[in-house]
Enzyme design. Structure first.
Site: not given
Length: 655
Positions: A386, A243
């Site tokens: 990615d 997070q």
């Protein structure tokens, strides 16, 4: 104190017999199994002796011992010896049965079992949760039975692929990551599954601020107020593993805190244990799983996921990955003094997604991004795995030229020097359009079966190259996926690193197309590879390489004429021989083991036959009432035959 003496006798007898029982088998058994076998032998010895000793011998021995206060007469000794042998043999049989039914190492020892109980309970709960997900998504029949009703038609495979994707998303971070990896392996899965798994998204709810603050405090080892003047409790972004929160350092610098989700590491560890067990079971029971190396695939995935859980790896990746042209592309700065394995403090980038860059700058950014990724792949060996638009930010600069920033380098592909050089040659060979050249390079990279039909592979590669070069416009990067599928059709296993490269290039293509709709990624990649290959022909560089090669080859060249002369002389004399030595441990040890098993089995059979002949022979001299010498020798040989047979049996099961 009689009970104390009996207890001491029982303990000493058990310890002594535990060695006597296991030693003749010449195999290592666990301490608990040896002690259990010793206890069986000790407990069974007296009842067996009493059962086989004739009443006359026992009465005579008792009377003699009472009258003379000396040990029992000699005939009783044979029955004691025979009873001890039978008790030992019984313990050996039980020990071997335990080894056959429950092999050593298949169950943890008592201490390890107690220590593993919390983890086992956790894995059991996790497995139950996964089973409920499979039931809810209609996949239990595919996992726990042999039903495969939907795999015969494309429509059925599409429906099944949607259920698999939903189940992976429900199962959490580990299975989502696994699905994303499998989406890059068209050689393993049908196209319907690959297409569906490319849309996997990990849904993660925000972690309460109190739990996040606890992680930050633990990792810093101090009050966060001693490092940060402000931390926004509202997350900037949430993901399955971490997070992100914005913060301000005491010196006023804006940073972002990437905080690992509390409790995620044990969940991932349980998932990896479950996946590893399933992979081992599949590889034992299914030939296709053994052929594809499912265990190695899961092991590689587990290692990659463990690295992603360690934010120190991302910190090293940020330092090791070449971002590209310095004036155009960079990576955020890392505050290493405040970063740990579960907390990463990075420079906050005030920017926008790359797709929102000014139109006049987009073609330049497209070329810079492709050059950066190809340089990472073919030069540095570490590349962003990615590169979707969300992981590339555009920032304004005072000169108006703008700049791009790579984000999220937790997932990085790694290539060795040999694979990098082969990739360059592969792109050049594809550009040349010669199927045999492409095949030669591919067989350098991939593992080919012994029965590979190279002529048929060349024909398929020729058709692939014809499709590849037929279109006059841009070329779809999905052609690389077609290339991997061709290899899979011929039983050639492409390395996972190659699949990761093609996935990264395919992901970047979406970003480049959004920046410049007319951008031809494949043509630019071919041009880059050709340029990269020809840069090595600089005269000074070429001279250095030739000098190095000459120095390495000179000793071999000196010996070459003498060796050629010896070979020619042997040919003329007709004495040329070729010796093929097996690799150490490859054939010699298994062959020696088989020969040893055969010899042991033959000795067991011969000794058993001799024992049977002695036991059925006419009665010979008696060594005691009811016990002939032939019978005693027969029982002794039967004991030897049983030990040899048990040894061969347990060795074969262990093998």
């Amino acid at each position: 104190m009689d009970w104390f003496g009996s207890a001491i006798t029982a303990v000493l007898g058990t310890l002594l017999l535990s060695g006597v029982v296991s030693r003749p088998l010449q195999l290592d058994f666990s301490v608990s199994r040896r002690l259990a076998a010793g206890a069986v032998a000790f407990g069974a010895a007296v009842p067996i002796m009493e059962a086989i000793t004739p009443a006359a011998v026992a009465a005579t021995a008792t009377a003699t011992a009472t009258a003379t206060a000396i040990p029992a007469p000699f005939p009783l000794l044979w029955y004691v010896l025979l009873g001890g042998m039978l008790a030992t043999l019984l313990a050996m049989v039980l020990l071997v049965l335990a080894e056959v039914l429950v092999p050593s190492g298949s169950l943890p020892g008592p201490v390890a079992l107690v220590r593993s109980l919390p983890g086992r309970r956790s894995r059991a709960r996790r497995f139950a949760a996964i089973t409920r997900i499979l039931l809810r998504r209609g996949l239990a029949a595919y996992v726990f039975t042999r039903q495969r009703p939907d795999l015969a038609t494309p429509e059925g495979r599409t429906r099944l692929a949607r259920s698999v994707r939903a189940a992976l998303e429900d199962a959490g971070v580990s299975f989502v990551k696994l699905g994303q990896i499998l989406a890059t392996r068209p050689d393993l899965l049908p196209p319907e599954f690959v297409d569906e798994l490319t849309h996997l998204q990990s849904r993660a709810r925000p972690v309460p601020w109190s739990a996040v603050e606890t992680v930050i405090r633990t990792e810093l080892g101090a009050d966060p107020a001693t490092v940060f003047s402000r931390i926004d409790p509202e997350p900037l972004a949430t993901a399955s593993i971490a997070q992100v929160h914005t913060a301000t350092l005491l010196d006023g610098g804006d940073v972002v805190l990437k905080v690992q989700r509390p409790g995620i590491a044990p969940v991932v560890a349980d998932d990896m244990e479950i996946l590893a067990r399933l992979a081992r079971r599949l590889e034992r029971r299914a030939s296709w799983a053994a052929r594809l190396g499912v265990v190695a695939l899961v092991d590689g995935f587990a290692a990659s996921l463990r690295e992603e859980l360690d934010f120190r790896m991302e910190r090293r990746n940020l330092a090791a990955v070449d971002p590209g042209p310095a004036a155009v592309v960079r990576t955020p700065a890392v505050y290493a003094q405040h970063s740990t394995a579960r907390l990463l403090v990075l420079e906050r980038i005030h920017g926008r997604p790359v797709t929102e860059a000014p139109p006049q700058l987009r073609p330049r950014f497209a070329h810079a991004l492709l050059e950066a990724l190809l340089t990472q792949i073919m030069v540095g060996g570490r590349f962003h795995a990615d590169p979707h638009p969300g992981n590339i930010l555009y920032t304004d600069t005072p000169d108006g030229a703008g700049q791009l920033v790579w984000l999220d380098l937790g997932s990085v592909g790694v290539l060795d020097a040999g694979l990098r050089a082969s990739l360059v040659r592969l792109l050049v060979a594809v550009d040349g359009g010669d199927a045999s050249d492409v095949r030669d390079v591919l067989l350098e990279i991939a593992d080919a079966p012994d029965a590979l039909d190279e002529r048929r592979l060349d024909r398929d590669l020729g058709r692939f190259l014809a499709r590849f070069t037929a279109s006059g416009g841009g070329t779809d990067p999905a052609v690389f996926v077609d290339l991997v599928r061709i290899l899979a059709d011929h039983g050639v296993t492409a390395p996972p690193e190659l699949a990761a490269v093609f996935r990264a290039i395919g992901t970047l293509d979406g970003t480049l197309t959004a920046l410049d709709p007319g951008f031809d990624l494949v043509a630019e990649a071919r041009r880059y590879a050709t340029t990269r290959l020809t840069t090595g022909t600089d005269p000074d560089d070429l001279r250095r390489r030739l000098t190095t090669e000459a120095v390495l080859l000179l000793p071999m060249l000196r010996r070459l004429p003498h060796r050629v002369d010896r070979i020619v002389g042997a040919l003329e004399a007709g004495t040329l021989t070729v010796r093929v030595a097996p690799r150490a441990g490859h054939l010699a040890r298994p062959a020696a083991g088989v020969v040893g098993q055969l010899v042991t089995s033959a000795l067991a059979a011969a000794t058993g036959l001799m024992a049977a002949l002695l036991l059925t022979a006419p009665t010979g001299p008696e060594v005691g009432p009811g016990l002939a010498l032939n019978g005693l020798l027969g029982y002794l040989l039967l004991m030897v035959a049983a030990v040899l047979g048990l040894r061969a049996l347990v060795r074969s099961y262990r093998t």
